[in-house]
Design an enzyme around this catalytic site. Structure first.
Site, PDB file in Angstrom:
ATOM      1  CG  ASP A 223      -1.694   1.134   1.383  1.00 23.81           C
ATOM      2  OD1 ASP A 223      -2.704   1.201   0.454  1.00 23.81           O
ATOM      3  OD2 ASP A 223      -1.899   1.876   2.135  1.00 23.81           O
ATOM      4  CD  GLU A 315      15.834 -13.899   4.472  1.00 23.28           C
ATOM      5  OE1 GLU A 315      15.055 -14.417   5.362  1.00 23.28           O
ATOM      6  OE2 GLU A 315      16.645 -12.685   4.508  1.00 23.28           O
TER       7      GLU A 315
END
Length: 627
Positions: A223, A315
């Protein structure tokens, strides 16, 4: 754009998001499983098979976090908790597991620009002294005139305006009643901006990312992705900014307004001469498309933040992704957010803002593909979302390129039939273009904007902060109609006490099996009854069946990872948009004259629900053709 076919960015990208169709779910208005009138996560879980049948690849959920709901959840009080309105973390996990079992990815909303004023950090900041580590997490500043020996700090640090109307600064009142520091809120007073110059903010948001990635989410919609970093020195700026930029004179163009409420017990309302004038008579002002450069949007520093986030997502396996809500222009600036070491996608708002106009739409397509190609990223296509008037209603206005900030009963009312015909055609274009396509819940039903919501039913803070000059976003957030003959058009299901249905553990049943469910949190227009999902399912020519057919066609012809080339029939000056994607010819007739189907091609799908015709109808016809 060349007339020879070219691979588009993402055509060789095997990541799921590069060509995905993503369905936006606004949880409070999607489906209510426990009958309390508010949508919930259990309702989402129950409707996932419907979405699988529709043919989407992923869902994006607007915020469901713990929140006082001042801005419908975009004021987050706890990034790691589900608001009881929507259920519990167990409900979320059940929804995520069900989605994955159906082959549907899950993207969650992340709100990093600001928190709620009820977030633990902000409460700690209010209790701490100026200059303390707790206050350094936010944008606290003394008044512009606060200097030793002169000035009492009565002037806000600068003249910035809130995106929701009114001033962007609010002054605290100290415990002894004296005026205190000011804090920045680019949106509502209850949404204080975080200080992204503070390493602690970076570390906390990395932790939030990992919390949801560890649970198995596939990505994040970010956002206000362009708003995190503010220009050094916080200089004054005479321009105005909005979430969705539009240059229309229609009601809702951004305007001055006063602060309508004192939302926090520590807050002292500050209006000043300009605010006092606006309080008595709000002057409508037409806003130009953009007022660059903004000192609080699209600062270069945001890109290092997203490089950090890119490393966090790396990751994890499974092609996790970030998509930016960044109201940035020109397209070349937006492309910077999707460089290879930053985000994976950014919403293409140029396409959304083009309206029903062949030349504007063609320009948006070409510039978007060119800009995305410059950084070897796929483009995205979107026509509606929870912040915009639904495109069937926009396209039914006298000027179908108009971009109003909401529509009320006092405003021009759209031509519903014409708007829907055009919307169906434009949606076919968005699904036929290479890249990723986003659709907003209910769009597949052809839902219009609720244009006659009474003022007392509205809840959008932008409506109140602008004294109603901006009609607000409630009209596109009305609960969905699932069953035409049931109360609330089947939005809410009555849940018998003690059962609650799968995933309803976090919400106390609001209705027993013998009781009617509560009325939906926003009233629905009568027109929704004719557009309910059960009325359209299995009915040839319905908007729901058109969407199902187009999405199946898109998948079968690999259009999301295809190639693009303008067709010989392309003539935007005369209202004709035409392009090739792989072996498919797409023609949209926005002009006034019928066109023949090109020789050697047959109509596979048309926006009017037919196929196999020899004529392309004017003003609202879109056609997918193959040889």
């Amino acid at each position: 754009m060349p007339h020879s076919p070219i691979p588009t960015p993402g055509s060789s990208n095997s990541a799921w998001w590069a060509s995905a169709v993503v369905y936006q779910i606004y949880p409070r208005s999607f489906a209510d499983a426990n009958g309390d009138g508010m949508g919930d996560l259990a309702g989402v879980t129950a409707k996932l098979p419907y979405l699988q049948t529709l043919g989407v690849d992923a869902v994006w959920l607007s915020p469901f976090y713990k929140s006082p709901q001042t801005d419908a959840g975009y004021d987050v009080a706890d990034y790691r908790a589900v608001d009881p309105l929507f259920g519990t973390l167990d409900d979320f996990d059940a929804m995520l597991e069900k989605a994955h079992s159906l082959g549907i990815k899950v993207i969650v909303d992340l709100v990093p620009n600001h928190t709620s004023d009820e977030h633990a950090w902000f409460r700690e900041a209010l209790a701490a002294a100026p200059g303390s580590p707790e206050r350094e997490r936010y944008m606290f500043h003394p008044g512009k005139d606060s200097k030793p020996g002169s000035g009492a700090g009565d002037l806000a640090p600068n003249n910035w305006k809130s995106i929701f109307g009114g001033p962007a600064w609010t002054r605290l009142t100290n415990d002894d009643g004296t005026p205190g520091e000011w804090y920045l809120h680019l949106f509502d007073t209850k949404q204080p901006d975080l200080n992204w110059e503070n390493p602690e903010v970076h570390e906390e948001m990395h932790s939030v990312l990992r919390f949801w990635l560890d649970r198995g989410v596939d990505g994040f919609r970010v956002d206000v992705a362009h708003g995190l970093v503010k220009e050094a020195g916080l200089p004054d700026w005479e321009g105005e900014a909005a979430m969705v930029e539009g240059g229309s004179s229609a009601p809702g163009a951004h305007s001055e307004a006063v602060e309508p409420h004192t939302a926090h017990p520590h807050v002292a309302a500050v209006a000043g001469p300009a605010g006092a004038a606006a309080a008595t008579a709000v002057e409508h002002k037409v806003k130009p498309p953009l007022d660059p450069p903004s000192p609080f949007f699209d600062q270069d520093g945001v890109h290092e933040i997203y490089r950090e986030w890119h490393r966090v997502l790396a990751e994890y396996d499974g092609d996790r992704m970030l998509v930016a809500e960044a109201w940035v222009e020109p397209a070349e600036r937006l492309a910077r957010y999707v460089r290879k070491d930053e985000m994976q996608q950014a919403f293409n708002f140029d396409f959304l803002l083009a309206g029903w106009d062949a030349e504007r739409m063609a320009e948006a397509i070409e510039s978007s593909l060119d800009a995305a190609g410059s950084v070897e990223a796929p483009s995205t296509w979107v026509l509606s979302n929870h912040d915009t008037v639904r495109h069937p209603s926009r396209f039914g206005l006298a000027d179908p390129t108009t971009f109003p900030k909401g529509i009320s009963a006092e405003d021009e009312q759209p031509d519903a039939g014409l708007g829907l015909s055009r919307a169906r055609a434009a949606s076919m274009v968005s699904f036929a273009l290479p890249g990723s396509a986003y659709l907003y819940q209910g769009e597949e039903l052809g839902l219009p904007e609720h244009t006659s919501l009474p003022a007392e039913a509205r809840q959008d803070p932008s409506f109140f902060r602008t004294k109603g000059v901006e009609r607000g976003r409630d009209g596109c957030r009305v609960p969905l109609p699932w069953k035409s003959a049931e109360p609330g058009f089947g939005f809410s299901e009555a849940a018998s006490s003690g059962t609650g249905g799968a995933g309803a553990a976090g919400k106390a049943p609001a209705a027993t099996a013998s009781e009617a469910p509560a009325v939906p949190w926003l009233p629905q227009p009568e027109a929704f009854g004719e557009l309910a999902a059960d009325v359209q399912a299995g009915v040839g020519g319905s908007t729901l069946e058109l969407y199902r057919s187009v999405l199946a066609f898109r998948r079968a012809h690999l259009l999301g990872s295809g190639t693009f080339q303008w067709a010989e029939e392309h003539d935007p000056a005369n209202g004709v948009l035409a392009f090739h994607n792989r072996d498919v010819l797409v023609v949209v007739n926005m002009g006034t004259t019928a066109l023949p189907v090109p020789a050697g091609f047959r109509v596979e799908l048309s926006s009017d629900g037919g196929s196999g015709g020899t004529s392309i109808v004017p003003n609202s016809g879109a056609y997918l053709m193959a040889k």
